[in-house]
Design an enzyme around this catalytic site. Structure first.
Site, PDB file in Angstrom:
ATOM      1  N   ARG A  90      24.029  28.741   5.360  1.00 19.12           N
ATOM      2  CA  ARG A  90      23.375  27.529   5.505  1.00 19.12           C
ATOM      3  C   ARG A  90      24.519  26.502   5.639  1.00 19.12           C
ATOM      4  O   ARG A  90      25.513  26.563   5.198  1.00 19.12           O
ATOM      5  CB  ARG A  90      22.403  27.235   4.442  1.00 19.12           C
ATOM      6  CG  ARG A  90      21.286  27.898   4.529  1.00 19.12           C
ATOM      7  CD  ARG A  90      20.403  27.559   3.134  1.00 19.12           C
ATOM      8  NE  ARG A  90      20.716  28.001   1.925  1.00 19.12           N
ATOM      9  CZ  ARG A  90      21.167  27.236   1.100  1.00 19.12           C
ATOM     10  NH1 ARG A  90      21.362  25.980   1.476  1.00 19.12           N
ATOM     11  NH2 ARG A  90      21.739  27.619  -0.039  1.00 19.12           N
ATOM     12  N   TYR A 239      22.277  32.371  11.539  1.00 21.52           N
ATOM     13  CA  TYR A 239      22.331  32.892  10.142  1.00 21.52           C
ATOM     14  C   TYR A 239      20.828  32.442   9.542  1.00 21.52           C
ATOM     15  O   TYR A 239      20.299  31.419   9.697  1.00 21.52           O
ATOM     16  CB  TYR A 239      23.308  32.160   9.382  1.00 21.52           C
ATOM     17  CG  TYR A 239      23.198  32.122   7.864  1.00 21.52           C
ATOM     18  CD1 TYR A 239      23.507  33.420   7.201  1.00 21.52           C
ATOM     19  CD2 TYR A 239      22.568  31.274   7.025  1.00 21.52           C
ATOM     20  CE1 TYR A 239      23.209  33.705   5.947  1.00 21.52           C
ATOM     21  CE2 TYR A 239      22.329  31.619   5.838  1.00 21.52           C
ATOM     22  CZ  TYR A 239      22.697  32.819   5.072  1.00 21.52           C
ATOM     23  OH  TYR A 239      22.316  33.077   3.756  1.00 21.52           O
ATOM     24  N   LYS A 248      13.455  28.661   4.487  1.00 21.94           N
ATOM     25  CA  LYS A 248      13.776  27.703   3.697  1.00 21.94           C
ATOM     26  C   LYS A 248      13.224  26.193   4.369  1.00 21.94           C
ATOM     27  O   LYS A 248      12.732  25.191   3.961  1.00 21.94           O
ATOM     28  CB  LYS A 248      15.213  27.342   3.745  1.00 21.94           C
ATOM     29  CG  LYS A 248      15.979  28.511   3.067  1.00 21.94           C
ATOM     30  CD  LYS A 248      15.488  28.534   1.449  1.00 21.94           C
ATOM     31  CE  LYS A 248      16.415  29.486   0.899  1.00 21.94           C
ATOM     32  NZ  LYS A 248      16.085  29.764  -0.629  1.00 21.94           N
ATOM     33  N   HIS A 268      11.407  26.362  -5.119  1.00 21.36           N
ATOM     34  CA  HIS A 268      12.260  27.252  -4.994  1.00 21.36           C
ATOM     35  C   HIS A 268      12.534  28.301  -6.148  1.00 21.36           C
ATOM     36  O   HIS A 268      13.332  28.036  -7.052  1.00 21.36           O
ATOM     37  CB  HIS A 268      13.753  26.800  -4.893  1.00 21.36           C
ATOM     38  CG  HIS A 268      14.967  27.542  -4.437  1.00 21.36           C
ATOM     39  ND1 HIS A 268      16.165  27.125  -4.843  1.00 21.36           N
ATOM     40  CD2 HIS A 268      14.859  28.627  -3.718  1.00 21.36           C
ATOM     41  CE1 HIS A 268      17.102  28.227  -4.105  1.00 21.36           C
ATOM     42  NE2 HIS A 268      16.280  28.870  -3.477  1.00 21.36           N
ATOM     43  N   SER A 290      20.565  28.728  -5.932  1.00 23.99           N
ATOM     44  CA  SER A 290      21.230  29.834  -4.719  1.00 23.99           C
ATOM     45  C   SER A 290      22.048  30.620  -5.710  1.00 23.99           C
ATOM     46  O   SER A 290      23.190  30.095  -6.372  1.00 23.99           O
ATOM     47  CB  SER A 290      21.587  29.485  -3.502  1.00 23.99           C
ATOM     48  OG  SER A 290      20.672  28.743  -2.975  1.00 23.99           O
ATOM     49  N   CYS A 292      22.192  32.444  -8.542  1.00 27.21           N
ATOM     50  CA  CYS A 292      22.146  32.417  -9.905  1.00 27.21           C
ATOM     51  C   CYS A 292      21.485  33.699 -10.431  1.00 27.21           C
ATOM     52  O   CYS A 292      21.224  33.711 -11.604  1.00 27.21           O
ATOM     53  CB  CYS A 292      21.315  31.056 -10.466  1.00 27.21           C
ATOM     54  SG  CYS A 292      22.442  29.847 -10.306  1.00 27.21           S
ATOM     55  N   ASP A 315      12.127  34.165  -4.188  1.00 26.76           N
ATOM     56  CA  ASP A 315      12.610  33.064  -3.795  1.00 26.76           C
ATOM     57  C   ASP A 315      11.911  31.905  -3.760  1.00 26.76           C
ATOM     58  O   ASP A 315      12.481  30.804  -4.008  1.00 26.76           O
ATOM     59  CB  ASP A 315      13.376  33.339  -2.275  1.00 26.76           C
ATOM     60  CG  ASP A 315      14.494  32.238  -1.942  1.00 26.76           C
ATOM     61  OD1 ASP A 315      15.471  31.723  -2.983  1.00 26.76           O
ATOM     62  OD2 ASP A 315      14.389  31.907  -0.621  1.00 26.76           O
ATOM     63  N   ARG A 420      24.153  39.722   3.334  1.00 25.70           N
ATOM     64  CA  ARG A 420      22.941  39.592   2.839  1.00 25.70           C
ATOM     65  C   ARG A 420      21.922  41.116   3.364  1.00 25.70           C
ATOM     66  O   ARG A 420      22.468  41.602   4.282  1.00 25.70           O
ATOM     67  CB  ARG A 420      21.765  38.539   3.612  1.00 25.70           C
ATOM     68  CG  ARG A 420      22.537  37.111   3.445  1.00 25.70           C
ATOM     69  CD  ARG A 420      21.845  36.504   2.157  1.00 25.70           C
ATOM     70  NE  ARG A 420      22.390  35.290   1.583  1.00 25.70           N
ATOM     71  CZ  ARG A 420      21.532  34.454   0.794  1.00 25.70           C
ATOM     72  NH1 ARG A 420      20.343  34.765   0.411  1.00 25.70           N
ATOM     73  NH2 ARG A 420      22.287  33.272   0.534  1.00 25.70           N
TER      74      ARG A 420
HETATM   75  C1  PEP Z   1      19.529  31.549   2.904  1.00 24.30           C
HETATM   76  O1  PEP Z   1      20.657  31.096   3.037  1.00 24.30           O
HETATM   77  O2  PEP Z   1      18.782  31.735   3.860  1.00 24.30           O
HETATM   78  C2  PEP Z   1      18.949  31.734   1.550  1.00 24.30           C
HETATM   79  C3  PEP Z   1      17.846  32.297   1.569  1.00 24.30           C
HETATM   80  O3  PEP Z   1      19.529  30.750   0.750  1.00 24.30           O
HETATM   81  P1  PEP Z   1      19.679  30.816  -0.805  1.00 24.30           P
HETATM   82  O4  PEP Z   1      19.978  32.541  -1.093  1.00 24.30           O
HETATM   83  O5  PEP Z   1      20.467  29.940  -1.035  1.00 24.30           O
HETATM   84  O6  PEP Z   1      18.413  30.723  -1.500  1.00 24.30           O
HETATM   85 MN    MN Z   2      16.820  30.749  -2.366  1.00 23.79          MN
END
Ligand code: PEP
Ligand code: MN
Ligand code: NA
Length: 637
Positions: A90, A239, A248, A268, A290, A292, A315, A420
């Site tokens: 991101r 991405y 998001k 979140h 994110s 963690c 998420d 990912r």
């Molecule tokens: C993303 O960057 O698409 C995402 C899901 O981020 P995060 O893992 O930071 O929540």
């Molecule tokens: Mn996330």
């Protein structure tokens, strides 16, 4: 008036062919949206996605032929995708909320302070930025029309969006991450939808070199949201977080605005069901920044016999208090997992591993010569699977995420740290049977947490909803690879929403405070820290499956068990012996649970400075009162 709309639309589409689908069967509002944006972006043709398996198979075949996807031969229908190495995360610095009034988007931070809770862009500036990017930006590329639902189609908490994109990778990932296709249009009728416009930002003929068959335009990335108009404009990046606009951009930044207007919350958070050995199930929602371990916690395999965990979401949670019983109900608006690959293994998250054995896309991971995915954290299980010794393991042929030959032990990482997996949630063996329940599941506890190497005990419980909201507003964590930050500094990430905040954060906190009032039955709020370290940087808590021991304590507190908690300055903590430590190697409980006065004195001061600087006059007074009380309790320690 339908006939008028059709006429206008037909006129506008005159010079743009339909590659697939029936334009005239789209709801009139969708027709107009598609026609207007096609006019602007001038694609080679329009491809209306139906969401079918055949459609996905056709797109995959084409992408494999072009070298965009590589089949991972060791599995069924799994693919590897390598992006341009400049497009891997991101881009928070290019992410904006566009509103007429600046302070609808961001807080009134003091002069000279850079606000971290979102970035504002004026409508005028946005007009300029749009004009510099979108006209003709799909030249020579197809424009895909993706109708999608966040949440089960037609559910009372669900919302519909339409994404226009020139990336077929986005089509495939959206098909996994959302409910996508014709069924959504049937349910939409002539209602409104969230308008999502995405372009990789490299019209044909392309004048610069395309790396890895991954067109993108890093210099011109822009992720702009118009919350009032329920509209998202994303340019230059393919991405996930920048391009899968349901995630998001919609489900957090736009949805928290809708939630504020309609009286619910978009957070979140993971959602999990936990069944104790007596067979009683409770649901919790947990917000961590994110990387963690939300995905790991949501799919945890309890190390203590008799417990069962089932995942609802990993998420994002959309949550609303129910008028009839006053309880908070949550849905997972997504349909897939877009998880961080490195660190995921049969040891850390076996259920995630099971989820992506087929029908999944792996972005920027490494590959073995046998067509298996590979990333940091899989060394040991690969060695065992092959029956290799250390020397043999070192000679294993691996292609790293950049497409270079690589061996275990070589410099650098095999996979990008933010690589990912994209996997259908329904493939998870412990997906909760009610994960698609339109009304959601009742939440009994909200948990905040972060990576806090120092000072913060394993678990503590807030004294009240207001105190819990303060705790959430003060979430901090070590930086992650999911955005452009590097290093290990501890950063503020209030409510784990810092990168995803869609409006003035002070007003968002007020919204939380308002929703927690009677007759709503507000869940108890907790804070956990799986990541506390000794002075020589060893973790004090084993984490992963052993986190069930902490959840056990949390759920007992939810059930009203009193003699297991001890009051401290920062909240209730478990009495010694009330967290089951049986079968664990020795745990230094005192160090794990200690609340160093000096640390917390400094932390309270830093917290106040942070809130004054970042929320300023928008901070609800109730929360300053909570902070005053915390400060007083810490002083009296
Ligand atoms: C993303 O960057 O698409 C995402 C899901 O981020 P995060 O893992 O930071 O929540
Ligand atoms: Mn996330
Ligand atoms: Na590629």
């Amino acid at each position: 008036d339908f006939s008028v709309v059709t006429e206008v639309v037909t006129h506008k589409l005159n010079h743009i062919p339909i590659f697939k689908g029936d334009f005239s069967s789209l709801p009139p509002k969708v027709q107009r949206f598609v026609a207007e944006k096609a006019e602007l972006m001038n694609p080679a043709g329009i491809y209306i996605c139906d969401g079918s398996q055949k459609e996905a198979d056709d797109i995959i075949d084409k992408l494999v032929e072009r070298g965009v996807l590589t089949p991972l031969k060791a599995y069924e229908n799994n693919y590897l995708c390598r992006t341009d190495p400049r497009d891997v995360a991101r881009v928070e610095s290019k992410t904006f909320m566009v509103t007429k009034e600046k302070y609808d988007s961001v807080c009134r931070v003091p002069e000279g302070v850079k606000g971290i809770m979102g970035q504002w862009m004026s409508e005028e500036q946005f007009g300029v930025e749009l004009d510099a990017r979108f006209p003709g930006c799909m030249n020579g590329r197809p424009m895909y029309v993706i109708p999608f639902s966040m949440g089960p189609i037609g559910g009372p908490l669900s919302k519909i969006g339409i994404e226009l994109t020139d990336s077929s990778y986005v089509v495939l990932c959206m098909r996994t991450m959302t409910r996508m296709g014709t069924k959504v249009l049937d349910s939409l009728g002539d209602n409104d939808f969230v308008r999502c416009i995405h372009s990789v930002g490299l019209p044909r003929p392309v004048r610069q070199k395309v790396i890895n068959h991954w067109p993108c335009n890093p210099e011109k990335v822009l992720i702009a949201h118009r919350p009032k108009e329920r509209e998202i404009w994303s340019f230059g990046s393919g991405y996930g977080g920048n391009s899968l606009l349901g995630k998001k951009c919609f489900a957090l930044r736009i949805a928290c605005n809708i939630g504020r207007d309609e009286g619910w919350m978009a957070e979140h958070m993971l959602i999990m069901g936990i069944t104790n050995p007596e067979g009683k199930e409770r649901f919790v929602a947990a917000a961590f920044p994110s990387a963690c371990g939300k995905t790991n916690l949501a799919m945890l395999e309890p190390s203590v016999p008799g417990w069962k965990v089932r995942v609802v979401g990993d998420d994002i949670a959309w949550m609303k208090f129910n008028k009839n019983d006053g309880r908070l109900y949550a849905i997972n608006p997504e349909a897939g997992f877009f998880g961080v690959a490195p660190g995921t293994s049969h040891k850390t998250n076996p259920m995630a591993m099971e989820s992506f054995q087929k029908n999944s896309i792996f972005t920027n991971v490494a590959e073995t010569a046998d067509g298996e995915y590979f990333w940091e954290g899989l060394e040991k299980e690969l060695k065992e699977k092959r029956g290799y010794n250390d020397e043999e393991l070192k000679h294993l042929e691996i292609t790293n995420w950049l497409g270079e030959r690589w061996h275990i032990g070589d410099a650098g990482k095999s996979a990008h740290p933010n690589s990912r997996f994209t996997a259908p949630a329904g493939q998870c063996p412990i997906i909760h049977p009610k994960w698609e329940a339109p009304e959601g599941v009742p939440i009994d506890a909200i948990i905040f947490g972060g990576r806090r190497p120092e000072g913060v005990p394993l678990v503590y419980e807030s004294f009240s909803w207001e105190h819990g909201v303060l705790i959430g507003s003060l979430v901090k964590s070590e930086a992650t690879a999911a955005a452009e930050y590097t290093g290990k500094q501890v950063m503020h990430d209030p409510m784990a929403m810092r990168p995803f905040m869609g409006y003035n954060f002070g007003r968002y906190l007020q919204h939380w405070l308002d929703l927690g009032k009677a007759p709503h039955k507000a869940p108890k709020i907790f804070h956990v820290n799986w990541f506390r370290e000794t002075s020589d940087h060893k973790f004090l808590w084993p984490g992963f499956g052993d986190n069930i021991r902490v959840l056990d304590w949390i759920l007992k507190r939810v059930d009203g068990v009193e003699d297991i908690a001890e009051k401290t300055a920062i909240g209730f903590i478990p009495k010694r012996g009330s967290v089951d430590l049986s079968e664990l190697p020795r745990i230094n409980w005192n160090e794990l649970m200690s609340i160093p006065k000096h640390y917390w004195e400094e932390d309270v001061v830093e917290s106040r400075q942070f809130l004054q600087a970042q929320v300023g006059p928008d901070m609800p007074k109730v929360l300053y009162d909570q902070l005053d009380q915390l400060e007083k309790r810490v002083k009296e320690m």
